[in-house]
Design a protein around this motif. Structure first.
Motif, PDB file in Angstrom:
ATOM      1  N   HIS A 260      72.688  34.364 -43.659  1.00 57.29           N
ATOM      2  CA  HIS A 260      72.317  35.776 -43.659  1.00 57.29           C
ATOM      3  C   HIS A 260      73.527  36.636 -44.005  1.00 57.29           C
ATOM      4  O   HIS A 260      74.632  36.370 -43.549  1.00 57.29           O
ATOM      5  CB  HIS A 260      71.793  36.216 -42.286  1.00 57.29           C
ATOM      6  N   ARG A 261      73.321  37.693 -44.779  1.00 58.08           N
ATOM      7  CA  ARG A 261      74.373  38.667 -45.082  1.00 58.08           C
ATOM      8  C   ARG A 261      74.261  39.803 -44.074  1.00 58.08           C
ATOM      9  O   ARG A 261      73.240  40.474 -43.980  1.00 58.08           O
ATOM     10  CB  ARG A 261      74.194  39.198 -46.498  1.00 58.08           C
TER      11      ARG A 261
ATOM     12  N   ALA B 190      72.405  42.485 -30.158  1.00 54.56           N
ATOM     13  CA  ALA B 190      71.440  41.489 -29.681  1.00 54.56           C
ATOM     14  C   ALA B 190      70.822  40.736 -30.846  1.00 54.56           C
ATOM     15  O   ALA B 190      70.599  39.524 -30.760  1.00 54.56           O
ATOM     16  CB  ALA B 190      70.358  42.162 -28.843  1.00 54.56           C
ATOM     17  N   VAL B 191      70.564  41.431 -31.943  1.00 54.27           N
ATOM     18  CA  VAL B 191      69.996  40.771 -33.132  1.00 54.27           C
ATOM     19  C   VAL B 191      70.998  39.753 -33.674  1.00 54.27           C
ATOM     20  O   VAL B 191      70.624  38.625 -34.013  1.00 54.27           O
ATOM     21  CB  VAL B 191      69.618  41.807 -34.210  1.00 54.27           C
ATOM     22  N   CYS B 192      72.257  40.130 -33.732  1.00 55.03           N
ATOM     23  CA  CYS B 192      73.287  39.181 -34.188  1.00 55.03           C
ATOM     24  C   CYS B 192      73.425  38.021 -33.206  1.00 55.03           C
ATOM     25  O   CYS B 192      73.628  36.879 -33.616  1.00 55.03           O
ATOM     26  CB  CYS B 192      74.621  39.895 -34.368  1.00 55.03           C
ATOM     27  N   GLY B 193      73.298  38.314 -31.904  1.00 52.10           N
ATOM     28  CA  GLY B 193      73.327  37.260 -30.895  1.00 52.10           C
ATOM     29  C   GLY B 193      72.197  36.265 -31.108  1.00 52.10           C
ATOM     30  O   GLY B 193      72.383  35.061 -30.920  1.00 52.10           O
ATOM     31  N   GLU B 194      71.028  36.759 -31.496  1.00 54.14           N
ATOM     32  CA  GLU B 194      69.893  35.876 -31.791  1.00 54.14           C
ATOM     33  C   GLU B 194      70.192  34.946 -32.957  1.00 54.14           C
ATOM     34  O   GLU B 194      69.800  33.774 -32.939  1.00 54.14           O
ATOM     35  CB  GLU B 194      68.642  36.700 -32.106  1.00 54.14           C
ATOM     36  N   LEU B 195      70.887  35.450 -33.975  1.00 54.27           N
ATOM     37  CA  LEU B 195      71.272  34.595 -35.106  1.00 54.27           C
ATOM     38  C   LEU B 195      72.117  33.423 -34.623  1.00 54.27           C
ATOM     39  O   LEU B 195      71.925  32.285 -35.051  1.00 54.27           O
ATOM     40  CB  LEU B 195      72.060  35.392 -36.151  1.00 54.27           C
TER      41      LEU B 195
ATOM     42  N   ASP C  39      62.120  44.442 -41.484  1.00 53.42           N
ATOM     43  CA  ASP C  39      61.604  43.877 -40.242  1.00 53.42           C
ATOM     44  C   ASP C  39      62.743  43.271 -39.430  1.00 53.42           C
ATOM     45  O   ASP C  39      63.336  42.269 -39.839  1.00 53.42           O
ATOM     46  CB  ASP C  39      60.555  42.824 -40.578  1.00 53.42           C
ATOM     47  N   VAL C  40      63.043  43.882 -38.286  1.00 54.10           N
ATOM     48  CA  VAL C  40      64.127  43.403 -37.428  1.00 54.10           C
ATOM     49  C   VAL C  40      63.868  41.974 -36.975  1.00 54.10           C
ATOM     50  O   VAL C  40      64.757  41.127 -37.006  1.00 54.10           O
ATOM     51  CB  VAL C  40      64.315  44.338 -36.207  1.00 54.10           C
ATOM     52  N   ALA C  41      62.630  41.667 -36.562  1.00 53.52           N
ATOM     53  CA  ALA C  41      62.298  40.331 -36.064  1.00 53.52           C
ATOM     54  C   ALA C  41      62.477  39.267 -37.143  1.00 53.52           C
ATOM     55  O   ALA C  41      62.853  38.137 -36.847  1.00 53.52           O
ATOM     56  CB  ALA C  41      60.860  40.316 -35.541  1.00 53.52           C
ATOM     57  N   ALA C  42      62.243  39.632 -38.398  1.00 52.01           N
ATOM     58  CA  ALA C  42      62.381  38.675 -39.511  1.00 52.01           C
ATOM     59  C   ALA C  42      63.814  38.607 -40.023  1.00 52.01           C
ATOM     60  O   ALA C  42      64.113  37.866 -40.951  1.00 52.01           O
ATOM     61  CB  ALA C  42      61.435  39.053 -40.639  1.00 52.01           C
TER      62      ALA C  42
ATOM     63  N   ASP D  41      70.568  41.051 -44.596  1.00 49.33           N
ATOM     64  CA  ASP D  41      69.864  40.625 -45.815  1.00 49.33           C
ATOM     65  C   ASP D  41      69.174  41.769 -46.547  1.00 49.33           C
ATOM     66  O   ASP D  41      68.072  41.621 -47.071  1.00 49.33           O
ATOM     67  CB  ASP D  41      68.845  39.525 -45.482  1.00 49.33           C
ATOM     68  N   SER D  42      69.833  42.917 -46.610  1.00 47.63           N
ATOM     69  CA  SER D  42      69.292  44.087 -47.316  1.00 47.63           C
ATOM     70  C   SER D  42      70.421  44.848 -48.014  1.00 47.63           C
ATOM     71  O   SER D  42      70.670  46.019 -47.731  1.00 47.63           O
ATOM     72  CB  SER D  42      68.573  45.010 -46.325  1.00 47.63           C
TER      73      SER D  42
END
Length: 165
Positions: free
Chosen positions: A112-113, A3-8, A130-133, A153-154
């Motif tokens: 983003h990496r 879902a986080v990747c989907g948001e990107l 921070d997942v949201a960031a 990005d980490s």
């Protein structure tokens, strides 16, 4: 994490179509005699039911020791790592070496990496950032054992945790 990747993608005005499967193919049915089920079924040496045929990469579906079910490693790093195992098996005429590495991939998407190593399980925990960031590292677990690491990005914390896989 999907879902986080989907948001990107959504933030970059990309429309994802998910939950859709291929219903069929048209043309002549040639049949290879190989066992297929969401990919070409192979053993741990990348050997199919025909010992003179090997499969690697996106198409190869092998049994994951951690999950106990068949999976496909769908990134070029898997094909690269499986190739040596497969060729050794092919030249020997039988499975003599085994592909046992867990998956790894990285991709640069929209500035983003994204990195992943290991095996994803249902137990995923944010361990840093921070997942949201969109700057974080998450760890996957099975019975409290680390099975996978995902990061956006980490790179340094990702690399540090990956060593424990």
């Amino acid at each position: 994490m999907g879902a986080v990747c989907g948001e990107l993608h959504a933030e970059s005005d990309v429309r994802l179509i998910v939950g859709v499967t291929v219903e069929g193919f048209s043309g002549t049915d040639r049949g290879s005699g190989l066992a297929v089920d969401d990919g070409v079924l192979v053993d741990s040496g990348c050997v199919t039911v025909n010992p003179r045929v090997i499969a690697v990469g996106d198409v190869a579906r092998y049994r994951c020791r951690l999950r106990g079910r068949r999976v496909r490693a769908e990134h070029w790093t898997a094909a690269n790592e499986q190739a040596g195992v497969a060729v050794t098996s092919l030249l020997a005429g039988a499975t003599v070496t085994h592909f046992a590495r867990h998956g790894y991939f990285w991709s640069d998407q929209y500035g983003h990496r994204i990195q992943f190593a290991g095996v994803a399980t249902e137990d995923v925990r944010n361990v840093e950032g921070d997942v949201a960031a969109k700057g974080f590292v998450a760890a996957y677990h099975c019975d409290d054992a680390l099975t996978g690491v995902f990061a956006i990005d980490s790179p340094r914390p990702f690399t540090r945790l990956r060593r424990f896989l």
